[in-house]
Write a protein that holds these residues in place. Sequence first.
Motif, PDB file in Angstrom:
ATOM      1  N   SER A   1      84.887  43.361  30.489  1.00  0.00           N
ATOM      2  CA  SER A   1      85.307  42.205  29.695  1.00  0.00           C
ATOM      3  C   SER A   1      84.507  42.088  28.409  1.00  0.00           C
ATOM      4  O   SER A   1      84.634  41.098  27.679  1.00  0.00           O
TER       5      SER A   1
ATOM      6  N   GLN B   1      88.154  31.442  20.849  1.00  0.00           N
ATOM      7  CA  GLN B   1      89.439  32.090  20.601  1.00  0.00           C
ATOM      8  C   GLN B   1      89.482  32.482  19.126  1.00  0.00           C
ATOM      9  O   GLN B   1      89.207  31.652  18.255  1.00  0.00           O
TER      10      GLN B   1
ATOM     11  N   MET C   1      97.527  39.684  22.641  1.00  0.00           N
ATOM     12  CA  MET C   1      96.302  39.040  23.102  1.00  0.00           C
ATOM     13  C   MET C   1      95.397  40.071  23.745  1.00  0.00           C
ATOM     14  O   MET C   1      95.855  40.950  24.471  1.00  0.00           O
TER      15      MET C   1
ATOM     16  N   ASP D   1      91.662  40.357  25.987  1.00  0.00           N
ATOM     17  CA  ASP D   1      90.756  39.549  26.804  1.00  0.00           C
ATOM     18  C   ASP D   1      89.318  39.999  26.668  1.00  0.00           C
ATOM     19  O   ASP D   1      89.015  41.188  26.765  1.00  0.00           O
TER      20      ASP D   1
ATOM     21  N   THR E   1      88.823  35.173  23.776  1.00  0.00           N
ATOM     22  CA  THR E   1      90.196  35.663  23.721  1.00  0.00           C
ATOM     23  C   THR E   1      90.545  35.938  22.270  1.00  0.00           C
ATOM     24  O   THR E   1      90.313  35.091  21.400  1.00  0.00           O
TER      25      THR E   1
ATOM     26  N   GLY F   1      95.590  33.318  28.056  1.00  0.00           N
ATOM     27  CA  GLY F   1      94.190  33.705  27.848  1.00  0.00           C
ATOM     28  C   GLY F   1      93.241  32.870  28.677  1.00  0.00           C
ATOM     29  O   GLY F   1      92.279  33.390  29.254  1.00  0.00           O
TER      30      GLY F   1
ATOM     31  N   LYS G   1      90.576  33.704  32.351  1.00  0.00           N
ATOM     32  CA  LYS G   1      89.135  33.495  32.438  1.00  0.00           C
ATOM     33  C   LYS G   1      88.727  33.161  33.878  1.00  0.00           C
ATOM     34  O   LYS G   1      87.657  33.545  34.332  1.00  0.00           O
TER      35      LYS G   1
END
Length: 665
Positions: free
Chosen positions: A190, A252, A262, A264, A269, A297, A301
């Motif tokens: 991530s 974001q 999008m 991650d 995001t 998004g 999480k």
Amino acid sequence: MEPVWQGGTRDADLIHVALRASLDFESGRIVGTVQNAFRSLRAGTDRIRLHSRGIEIREVTGGDGQALGYRERDGFLEISLETPMAVGDEASIEVEFSATPASGYHSSLTRGEEFAPSAHGSSFPDGLRPWIPTWDAPGELATMDTQIVLRDDLSAVANGVLIAVDTLPGAGPGQKVFTWRSLTEIPVRSMAIAAGAFDTFAAKAGETELYFHLPAGTDPETAQRTFGESTAVLEYFTRKLGRPFPFPRYDQAVLSDLPALMLDGASLTMIDATELPSVADELDDRRERPRRTVARGAARKWFGAWLAPLQERHRWLLDGLALTLELDYESRVRGLPEVELEWDSLRDSVIRRSEERLVVESSEGVVVALAREEMAERAAWVLRILRARLGEETFWRLIQAFVGRDTGRLVTVEDFRRLCLSLTGLDIGPEIAQWTGRVTVPELHIRFQRRSVKGVGESLGIVVDQVQPGPLFRVSLPIEVHFAGGIVRFEELVIDKKTNLVIVPLDDRVVDVAIDPEGVVLASFSIEKDDASWIAQGSLSRSSIDRARALPRLDELSATSEEARAALIRILRMSPEPSLRERTTQWMRFQGPACNLALKQAAAEDLSPLVRRAALHSLLQRFAQGDWIPGADELELFLQMEQRETSPAVLEKLEQIRKTVPQSE
């Protein structure tokens, strides 16, 4: 070389990653150092392996600064330690590197009038290994420090909390260093960074600080239209899951040239600039974006960044949970019937993708792994089936327990199965296996037989054949038998054989038999029933899904049946769901003034711009086919519509009519 979704064997556990990188926008290079801290998993560990593909390795040093030997082989950087490690020993390795990757990291100095310069890095689509030498595999949690060196008119965003923005020794003139830190362990995959000339707006959701980074010069109204629902989304998800947002801060960022709408990170995001609505846009024109993107998004999480898959083969469950949560929020905003229709569209997508995969399998003789998006849709449908069996309250109690588990954040499908069994007594193992262990879905052919049984009277035989290739499924199929007197009988059929027969006693004349009226079965249906029943399904059903599934047959019947034409017009005029009205315009292909009038009324009067646009599109198609030639009064109507219309999408269609249709003299 091992596939991206596999990590390979390891001798040590990654516990901390510290990246310090300079971004060169002109060359597209990322240059820096990454420090990987490990804890040994076995006695005598004398080497550490990192994933690295196409990265220029300049130097590798140990925690004491001493140079370490290394070699690059088969997508790995293998590093020899000076002293073997005992179990539990910790060590740190620093790698100086440079990369101009083809994927994962991208920067642009200028790109027309798009947002530039900008840069972004993430694990999509090929992992971190093209741009950061680290242990790039699922099932790895670590704390993280990220330092990004930029020229002083730009900003950088990463996971965690912004610790400092300053000039450090060696940063260079006219440059700043942004230091981000995550003391909460996050999935290594991530890891993400974003950089550009941002204007930043702030908000809060409970105790969570929210920051929205948009291209410099973005007006506040556009920022509000893009991210304005973030607080409501996070607060709703918190209530639904019984757990607050998992990180103290959520960022974001909007960037150009993303490889997807999008991307991650853990607490970051990134959203593509095409999602930005202009002040003139009607959000309905954008099919619920960017709210949908914001909700997706945020959902990931909880499911993906907080709960993370132990191995890649378990990710489908978390992606399915995130999509389920996103659609649950949509039902709150748009209403349940609208979102039920979207679930039915997802079913169509799963079926279509299944058929495409079968073509590949039959032509190449191999089973092709489903892509992540495909698996997320299928997973969400598996959860929808479970939700229908458990009921709303029990289903969400199960999800809350899964999110709040105290046995670790790395999860497996088996964890979810055991939890479901302990909370509800239901073993979902066989259900999961049949839906995720193959690419097919059930193909059900359904026909009806009137029967007369001595001593019983008239009855209806419902015959359901499974005609899909490969193994049989076990499916619970709900049906509704509608009688002329208004009585509705509910039945649930268990379909587990090649041919299945169910007998339903008849107390009155049957008007229609609705198959899966609420849309809770993942299957394709081929139904043989008389024309009157199809018309009744489109006219009388209380289910928006049931009415939508009648549209193709009503379209076929409308060439000769006044009742079918009336049913289509009734759905277009009276259905409360905009997406059903929009879909109906696509199936109103019969000729005649009644159809033209209904489409013109929808184009002029419907409250939804999506329906108005779709109706105009259908009229244009009719004109192209010679089925409609507008008169002077109709052209005047379109001109008046153009003068008062506010939707850019509808205005585009009106302009197309003006340019395409010859004007009266």
